[in-house]
Design a protein around this motif. Sequence first.
Motif, PDB file in Angstrom:
ATOM      1  N   PHE A 122       0.732  -1.301   0.039  1.00 31.81           N
ATOM      2  CA  PHE A 122       0.050  -0.049   0.037  1.00 31.81           C
ATOM      3  C   PHE A 122       0.784   1.387   0.029  1.00 31.81           C
ATOM      4  O   PHE A 122       2.000   1.342   0.528  1.00 31.81           O
ATOM      5  N   THR A 123       0.235   2.433  -0.451  1.00 35.62           N
ATOM      6  CA  THR A 123       1.053   3.568  -0.643  1.00 35.62           C
ATOM      7  C   THR A 123       0.260   4.579   0.340  1.00 35.62           C
ATOM      8  O   THR A 123      -0.739   4.497   0.605  1.00 35.62           O
ATOM      9  N   VAL A 124       1.070   5.361   0.927  1.00 33.02           N
ATOM     10  CA  VAL A 124       0.726   6.521   2.118  1.00 33.02           C
ATOM     11  C   VAL A 124       1.255   7.982   1.481  1.00 33.02           C
ATOM     12  O   VAL A 124       2.290   8.029   1.206  1.00 33.02           O
ATOM     13  N   ASP A 125       0.309   8.813   0.794  1.00 33.92           N
ATOM     14  CA  ASP A 125       0.724  10.019   0.304  1.00 33.92           C
ATOM     15  C   ASP A 125       0.103  11.184   1.307  1.00 33.92           C
ATOM     16  O   ASP A 125      -1.239  11.111   1.690  1.00 33.92           O
ATOM     17  N   ILE A 126       1.129  11.995   1.878  1.00 34.71           N
ATOM     18  CA  ILE A 126       0.820  12.859   2.931  1.00 34.71           C
ATOM     19  C   ILE A 126       0.861  14.246   2.015  1.00 34.71           C
ATOM     20  O   ILE A 126       2.072  14.612   1.459  1.00 34.71           O
ATOM     21  N   ILE A 127      -0.454  14.747   1.651  1.00 36.40           N
ATOM     22  CA  ILE A 127      -0.419  16.105   0.648  1.00 36.40           C
ATOM     23  C   ILE A 127      -0.440  17.287   1.404  1.00 36.40           C
ATOM     24  O   ILE A 127      -1.370  17.389   2.224  1.00 36.40           O
ATOM     25  N   ARG A 128       0.541  18.235   1.261  1.00 36.96           N
ATOM     26  CA  ARG A 128       0.287  19.616   1.735  1.00 36.96           C
ATOM     27  C   ARG A 128       0.564  20.555   0.638  1.00 36.96           C
ATOM     28  O   ARG A 128       1.638  20.645   0.143  1.00 36.96           O
ATOM     29  N   GLY A 129      -0.561  21.245   0.200  1.00 41.03           N
ATOM     30  CA  GLY A 129      -0.385  22.190  -0.844  1.00 41.03           C
ATOM     31  C   GLY A 129      -0.245  21.221  -2.199  1.00 41.03           C
ATOM     32  O   GLY A 129      -1.052  20.459  -2.701  1.00 41.03           O
ATOM     33  N   ASN A 130       0.793  21.682  -2.771  1.00 45.19           N
ATOM     34  CA  ASN A 130       1.368  21.095  -4.293  1.00 45.19           C
ATOM     35  C   ASN A 130       2.418  20.235  -3.906  1.00 45.19           C
ATOM     36  O   ASN A 130       2.775  19.648  -4.736  1.00 45.19           O
ATOM     37  N   LEU A 133       4.470  13.884   0.012  1.00 44.08           N
ATOM     38  CA  LEU A 133       5.400  12.929   0.762  1.00 44.08           C
ATOM     39  C   LEU A 133       4.774  11.506   0.473  1.00 44.08           C
ATOM     40  O   LEU A 133       3.872  11.303   1.289  1.00 44.08           O
ATOM     41  N   GLY A 134       5.447  10.603   0.002  1.00 49.71           N
ATOM     42  CA  GLY A 134       4.864   9.328  -0.462  1.00 49.71           C
ATOM     43  C   GLY A 134       5.722   8.296   0.050  1.00 49.71           C
ATOM     44  O   GLY A 134       7.081   8.290   0.050  1.00 49.71           O
ATOM     45  N   PHE A 135       5.072   7.378   0.723  1.00 48.74           N
ATOM     46  CA  PHE A 135       5.456   6.060   1.351  1.00 48.74           C
ATOM     47  C   PHE A 135       5.023   4.944   0.475  1.00 48.74           C
ATOM     48  O   PHE A 135       3.794   4.772   0.446  1.00 48.74           O
ATOM     49  N   THR A 136       5.993   3.999   0.217  1.00 50.16           N
ATOM     50  CA  THR A 136       5.318   2.683  -0.356  1.00 50.16           C
ATOM     51  C   THR A 136       5.714   1.639   0.945  1.00 50.16           C
ATOM     52  O   THR A 136       6.688   1.432   1.324  1.00 50.16           O
ATOM     53  N   CYS A 137       4.796   0.908   1.235  1.00 48.01           N
ATOM     54  CA  CYS A 137       4.681   0.094   2.365  1.00 48.01           C
ATOM     55  C   CYS A 137       4.263  -1.375   2.066  1.00 48.01           C
ATOM     56  O   CYS A 137       3.461  -1.394   1.232  1.00 48.01           O
ATOM     57  N   SER A 138       4.833  -2.159   2.727  1.00 49.00           N
ATOM     58  CA  SER A 138       4.419  -3.735   2.409  1.00 49.00           C
ATOM     59  C   SER A 138       4.305  -4.369   3.916  1.00 49.00           C
ATOM     60  O   SER A 138       5.167  -4.146   4.975  1.00 49.00           O
ATOM     61  N   PHE A 139       3.774  -5.216   3.962  1.00 50.53           N
ATOM     62  CA  PHE A 139       3.735  -6.416   5.288  1.00 50.53           C
ATOM     63  C   PHE A 139       4.693  -7.280   5.549  1.00 50.53           C
ATOM     64  O   PHE A 139       5.310  -7.747   4.395  1.00 50.53           O
ATOM     65  N   ASN A 140       5.351  -7.176   6.798  1.00 47.14           N
ATOM     66  CA  ASN A 140       6.642  -8.043   6.926  1.00 47.14           C
ATOM     67  C   ASN A 140       6.102  -9.473   7.180  1.00 47.14           C
ATOM     68  O   ASN A 140       5.106  -9.609   7.538  1.00 47.14           O
ATOM     69  N   SER A 141       6.945 -10.434   6.639  1.00 37.22           N
ATOM     70  CA  SER A 141       6.610 -11.760   6.879  1.00 37.22           C
ATOM     71  C   SER A 141       6.877 -12.188   8.334  1.00 37.22           C
ATOM     72  O   SER A 141       5.932 -13.212   8.501  1.00 37.22           O
ATOM     73  N   GLU A 142       7.459 -11.487   9.005  1.00 41.73           N
ATOM     74  CA  GLU A 142       7.703 -11.635  10.349  1.00 41.73           C
ATOM     75  C   GLU A 142       7.648 -10.384  11.145  1.00 41.73           C
ATOM     76  O   GLU A 142       8.205  -9.058  10.602  1.00 41.73           O
ATOM     77  N   ASP A 159       9.061   0.386   2.132  1.00 42.26           N
ATOM     78  CA  ASP A 159       9.699  -0.153   0.820  1.00 42.26           C
ATOM     79  C   ASP A 159      10.429   0.953   0.215  1.00 42.26           C
ATOM     80  O   ASP A 159      11.582   0.897  -0.247  1.00 42.26           O
ATOM     81  N   GLU A 160       9.809   2.270   0.145  1.00 37.65           N
ATOM     82  CA  GLU A 160      10.330   3.373  -0.529  1.00 37.65           C
ATOM     83  C   GLU A 160       9.882   4.692  -0.110  1.00 37.65           C
ATOM     84  O   GLU A 160       8.675   4.807   0.442  1.00 37.65           O
ATOM     85  N   ILE A 161      10.431   5.745  -0.406  1.00 37.77           N
ATOM     86  CA  ILE A 161      10.242   7.162   0.237  1.00 37.77           C
ATOM     87  C   ILE A 161      10.462   8.094  -1.066  1.00 37.77           C
ATOM     88  O   ILE A 161      11.445   8.123  -1.847  1.00 37.77           O
ATOM     89  N   THR A 162       9.587   8.911  -1.290  1.00 39.11           N
ATOM     90  CA  THR A 162       9.669   9.971  -2.314  1.00 39.11           C
ATOM     91  C   THR A 162       9.226  11.340  -1.743  1.00 39.11           C
ATOM     92  O   THR A 162       8.031  11.162  -0.949  1.00 39.11           O
ATOM     93  N   LEU A 163       9.494  12.478  -2.317  1.00 38.65           N
ATOM     94  CA  LEU A 163       8.943  13.912  -2.165  1.00 38.65           C
ATOM     95  C   LEU A 163       8.961  14.598  -3.438  1.00 38.65           C
ATOM     96  O   LEU A 163      10.095  14.699  -4.312  1.00 38.65           O
ATOM     97  N   ALA A 172      10.660  11.798 -10.415  1.00 39.05           N
ATOM     98  CA  ALA A 172      10.734  12.092  -8.989  1.00 39.05           C
ATOM     99  C   ALA A 172      11.662  11.023  -8.188  1.00 39.05           C
ATOM    100  O   ALA A 172      11.661   9.769  -8.579  1.00 39.05           O
ATOM    101  N   TYR A 173      12.646  11.728  -7.520  1.00 40.28           N
ATOM    102  CA  TYR A 173      13.654  10.785  -7.043  1.00 40.28           C
ATOM    103  C   TYR A 173      12.860   9.984  -5.727  1.00 40.28           C
ATOM    104  O   TYR A 173      12.051  10.416  -5.297  1.00 40.28           O
TER     105      TYR A 173
END
Length: 231
Positions: A122-130, A133-142, A159-163, A172-173
């Motif tokens: 799943f992705t988590v996007d925290i949006i402020r104006g334009n 901050l994006g996070f890509t997350c996954s469930f741990n096997s343990e 898993d990944e972070i981007t802005l 986008a890096y």
Amino acid sequence: MCNRQNESMVSLVVPKVQNLQIYGCGCYRDAHTKAEKELVEFLAEEIVAEKKAQKLKTIPTEINGFKVSLDGAEVTLEKKDKDEVIRVSFNINHTVDADSEPEINPESDNADIGEMKSKPTFTVDIIRGNQTLGFTCSFNSEPGASGADDNYNDIFGIDEITLYEGEHSDKAYAVAGEIIDGYLYDLLMNYLEEKGISNEFAEKIIELSTSYEHTAYVSLLEGLAKFTSKK
């Protein structure tokens, strides 16, 4: 597949199987080939079994203050907090696997089969104006399989972070969560928890995704039964 799997709720509307009339010979009308007859007969039984196995008949419209939106296989949870929007998104396709540590019920006919759960990336996007901050997350096997502090018991990891500004693109890096400083990683996990993306919330994502994926699976079986019964 028979072992697959409160806040305000909304009923899901799924396609109904129509015009599947059984005659004395056990055949379905308009199903002419032997393979078609066997398929629709099996599907009729499978649909009943899958509906019986469904734990939830409805999908919540809200989870922990996040409004739930459904669009095909896409699921979005969104809430507004002061000057920002927090959006969680995932896709239910190819997300189901057997629970690695199933509860065994000696009285059950399926005691050796683990409960099927949907654990989507799943992705988590925290949006402020334009800016986003994006996070890509996954469930741990343990639990606790990631992070610098072994005392943490996180069931998911970053898993990944981007802005970026404006719409997201490949320009986008983005950096992998596993290569950033361990202490920074843990601080970011704390940041997500403050935004509502906690272990408890992640568990509810699993429950939501599992229920919705199972509903979609039953809908697919009903559509397949209707499709193959016509000629």
